[in-house]
Design an enzyme around this catalytic site. Structure first.
Site, mmCIF file in Angstrom:
data_model
loop_
_atom_site.group_PDB
_atom_site.id
_atom_site.type_symbol
_atom_site.label_atom_id
_atom_site.label_comp_id
_atom_site.label_asym_id
_atom_site.label_seq_id
_atom_site.Cartn_x
_atom_site.Cartn_y
_atom_site.Cartn_z
ATOM 1 N N CYS A 114 0.826 -1.211 0.000
ATOM 2 C CA CYS A 114 0.000 0.000 0.000
ATOM 3 C C CYS A 114 0.861 1.263 0.000
ATOM 4 C CB CYS A 114 -0.893 -0.003 1.232
ATOM 5 S SG CYS A 114 -2.136 -1.301 1.180
ATOM 6 N N ARG A 119 7.686 4.050 3.886
ATOM 7 C CA ARG A 119 7.897 2.645 4.290
ATOM 8 C C ARG A 119 9.345 2.216 4.074
ATOM 9 N NH1 ARG A 119 2.602 -0.864 2.847
ATOM 10 N NH2 ARG A 119 3.129 -1.833 4.857
HETATM 11 C C1 EPZ Z 1 2.668 -4.148 8.850
HETATM 12 O O1 EPZ Z 1 3.363 -3.341 7.904
HETATM 13 C C2 EPZ Z 1 1.353 -4.513 8.182
HETATM 14 N N1 EPZ Z 1 1.620 -5.250 6.960
HETATM 15 C C3 EPZ Z 1 0.559 -3.239 7.866
HETATM 16 O O2 EPZ Z 1 -0.701 -3.640 7.352
HETATM 17 C C4 EPZ Z 1 0.328 -2.467 9.155
HETATM 18 O O3 EPZ Z 1 -0.319 -1.243 8.838
HETATM 19 C C5 EPZ Z 1 1.668 -2.173 9.830
HETATM 20 O O4 EPZ Z 1 2.393 -3.413 10.048
HETATM 21 C C6 EPZ Z 1 1.510 -1.481 11.176
HETATM 22 O O5 EPZ Z 1 0.734 -2.259 12.023
HETATM 23 C C7 EPZ Z 1 1.971 -6.561 7.028
HETATM 24 O O6 EPZ Z 1 2.075 -7.133 8.111
HETATM 25 C C8 EPZ Z 1 2.222 -7.253 5.737
HETATM 26 P P1 EPZ Z 1 5.784 -1.281 10.284
HETATM 27 P P2 EPZ Z 1 4.912 -2.951 8.156
HETATM 28 O O7 EPZ Z 1 7.137 -1.725 9.912
HETATM 29 O O8 EPZ Z 1 5.608 -4.071 8.822
HETATM 30 C C9 EPZ Z 1 8.132 2.767 9.725
HETATM 31 C C10 EPZ Z 1 -2.404 -3.771 5.763
HETATM 32 O O9 EPZ Z 1 -3.236 -2.980 5.291
HETATM 33 N N2 EPZ Z 1 9.318 1.938 9.468
HETATM 34 O O10 EPZ Z 1 5.249 -1.612 11.631
HETATM 35 O O11 EPZ Z 1 5.453 -2.420 6.901
HETATM 36 C C11 EPZ Z 1 7.110 2.659 8.617
HETATM 37 O O12 EPZ Z 1 7.425 3.523 7.548
HETATM 38 C C12 EPZ Z 1 -0.984 -3.327 5.981
HETATM 39 O O13 EPZ Z 1 -2.663 -4.950 6.102
HETATM 40 C C13 EPZ Z 1 10.560 2.547 9.304
HETATM 41 O O14 EPZ Z 1 10.673 3.767 9.374
HETATM 42 O O15 EPZ Z 1 4.728 -1.766 9.206
HETATM 43 C C14 EPZ Z 1 5.839 3.042 9.307
HETATM 44 O O16 EPZ Z 1 5.788 4.449 9.354
HETATM 45 C C15 EPZ Z 1 -0.805 -1.860 5.655
HETATM 46 N N3 EPZ Z 1 11.648 1.771 9.061
HETATM 47 C C16 EPZ Z 1 6.018 2.500 10.722
HETATM 48 O O17 EPZ Z 1 7.438 2.271 10.865
HETATM 49 C C17 EPZ Z 1 11.566 0.408 8.991
HETATM 50 O O18 EPZ Z 1 12.592 -0.260 8.792
HETATM 51 C C18 EPZ Z 1 5.291 1.197 10.991
HETATM 52 O O19 EPZ Z 1 5.741 0.292 10.021
HETATM 53 C C19 EPZ Z 1 10.295 -0.197 9.158
HETATM 54 C C20 EPZ Z 1 9.188 0.580 9.403
#
Ligand code: EPZ
Length: 415
Positions: A114, A119
């Site tokens: 998405c 990300r």
């Molecule tokens: C997981 O994404 C989910 N996807 C997302 O669901 C969900 O919104 C998200 O977790 C938060 O709960 C899957 O599990 C496949 P994060 P993820 O790493 O792992 C920042 C849906 O609709 N970040 O917890 O990508 C990032 O940019 C999807 O089902 C960094 O800065 O989420 C974001 O702002 C959408 N550096 C925040 O952390 C990194 O190395 C949370 O991201 C990693 C993340």
């Protein structure tokens, strides 16, 4: 593909909640840790999961599906994720940690998913470097290589994907690791449970500090994919938006805390061991001030549902999106076409409830699309919701499920 929705019909009835996309993807990512067979039951048949299975198959795994049971086994023949598949979903990133730990190298094109923010993957990659890997990034791919050695690493923020990747990496690293500030979402806890079933030595499962003693080998297992809390919330939101009466079954109510806390003061909510019923008692007042945050706080994946519910409530709601920098504005713009009164300022949406009317709107991401469907179900008149392909990445026939509850909704496949 678009939905044609005639709103204003109170939804009534019962819907089964199937396995969670974000659990299935994490568990599938972990199958690279062993050549033995890993069987997942209650595995949802949705586009993202099917693309993840194609990705694993393209890397050498033997993949079979019988209804909601999926089997993944065999040795990887490649440590490079194919571009055509890896760019279709964010979940492709979840093969990184296990492949690196098991084979000493992995190459991944920048994953898809998405468009809800930048990300980045710095937390994942810095974690791999802390474990001794050498990380090389180009514009459109990342390569990690090296024999992993246990380490202590504190995540800059509790990233779900980074926690999942680092868990898999540490499971086969040489020596002990301590991971701090880990994500504690139910999907992460489920992965921890499956890894322990596979022979991993993990202490602190479900918590934000994980102690992992690396082992030399992991074996196969069978694991039940936990119910999808976001799907459950979506169905309940349909009841709330249409002033209906809906029961969701086969779910884990404890995983729905963030949204049930908002529903309880505004609707009749009945919680049983594996089901939740929501019965409307009249148009709800505004939802006050809500901020998304990591579990167990109000989840970002439910934010677009709440935006739509707020838009058709009576009163004011303020929603702050703290996790993704581009997850508010698009849906606000689309809902305002339906008569919503939403103002966006930075990461804050201020909503004054209104009577929504039908309009042509377009989904640009998975949960945003679900939110637009919820609003269309509440609106007076007919709406067209385009971009259904985004919704189908994470939902099994969302329109058909709402139709079972009495919604006037049909698919227009020619768009
Ligand atoms: C997981 O994404 C989910 N996807 C997302 O669901 C969900 O919104 C998200 O977790 C938060 O709960 C899957 O599990 C496949 P994060 P993820 O790493 O792992 C920042 C849906 O609709 N970040 O917890 O990508 C990032 O940019 C999807 O089902 C960094 O800065 O989420 C974001 O702002 C959408 N550096 C925040 O952390 C990194 O190395 C949370 O991201 C990693 C993340």
């Amino acid at each position: 593909m678009e939905y044609l929705i005639e709103g204003g019909k109170p939804l009534k009835g019962e819907l089964h909640v199937y396995g969670a996309k974000n659990c299935a993807l994490a568990l599938l990512g972990a199958t690279v840790l062993t050549d033995d067979e890993v069987i997942l039951t209650n595995c949802p048949d949705i586009v993202d999961v099917e693309n993840m299975l194609k990705l694993l198959s393209a890397m050498g795994k033997t993949v079979t599906r019988t209804d909601s049971t999926v089997s993944v086994k065999g040795a990887l023949t490649s440590t490079c994720a194919p571009v055509a598949l890896a760019t279709l979903l964010r979940g492709s990133a979840l093969i990184l940690g296990g492949t690196l730990a098991r084979h000493g190298e992995v190459t991944l094109p920048v994953p898809g998913g998405c468009a809800i923010g930048a990300r980045p993957m710095d937390i994942h990659l810095c974690g791999f470097e802390a474990l001794g890997a050498t990380v090389t990034q180009s514009d459109n791919s990342v390569n990690c290589r090296g024999k992993l050695v246990g380490a202590r690493y504190t995540l800059r923020m509790p990233s779900v994907g980074a926690t999942e990747n680092l868990l898999c990496a540490c499971a086969l690293a040489k020596g002990d690791s301590v991971l701090k500030n880990c994500a504690t979402e139910p999907e992460v806890a489920a992965l921890e449970q499956m890894l322990v079933q596979m022979g991993a030595k993990i202490r602190g499962a479900g918590g934000s500090e994980l102690h992992i003693e690396g082992v030399s080998k992991l074996h196969g297992t069978q694991f039940f994919v936990i119910p999808d809390r976001i799907v459950a919330a979506t169905y309940l939101a349909g009841a709330a938006a249409t002033l209906g009466d809906v029961t969701v079954t086969d779910c884990v109510p404890q995983h729905l805390g963030g949204i049930l806390d908002l529903f309880r003061p505004r609707f009749d909510v009945f919680v049983e061991e594996n089901s939740v019923r929501l019965r409307a008692v009249g148009k709800p007042r505004g939802y006050g001030t809500v901020q998304t945050a990591p579990y167990p706080a109000f989840p970002t994946d439910m934010q677009s549902l709440l935006l739509s519910l707020a838009a058709c409530s009576v009163g004011k709601t303020v929603i702050r999106e703290t996790l993704f920098e581009n997850r508010l504005a698009h849906n606000a713009e689309q809902l305002n076409k339906m008569g919503a009164q939403i103002e966006i300022c930075g990461d804050v949406a201020t909503v004054v409830g209104a009577n929504l009317h039908g309009a042509c709107v377009e989904a640009k991401d998975l949960r945003g699309g679900a939110g637009l469907v919820i609003a269309a179900l509440a609106a007076d008149g007919v709406s067209k919701v385009g971009g259904v392909r985004h919704i189908e990445r994470g939902y099994i026939d969302l329109g058909g499920c709402f139709a079972e509850l009495g919604a006037k909704i049909s698919k227009n496949p020619f768009i």
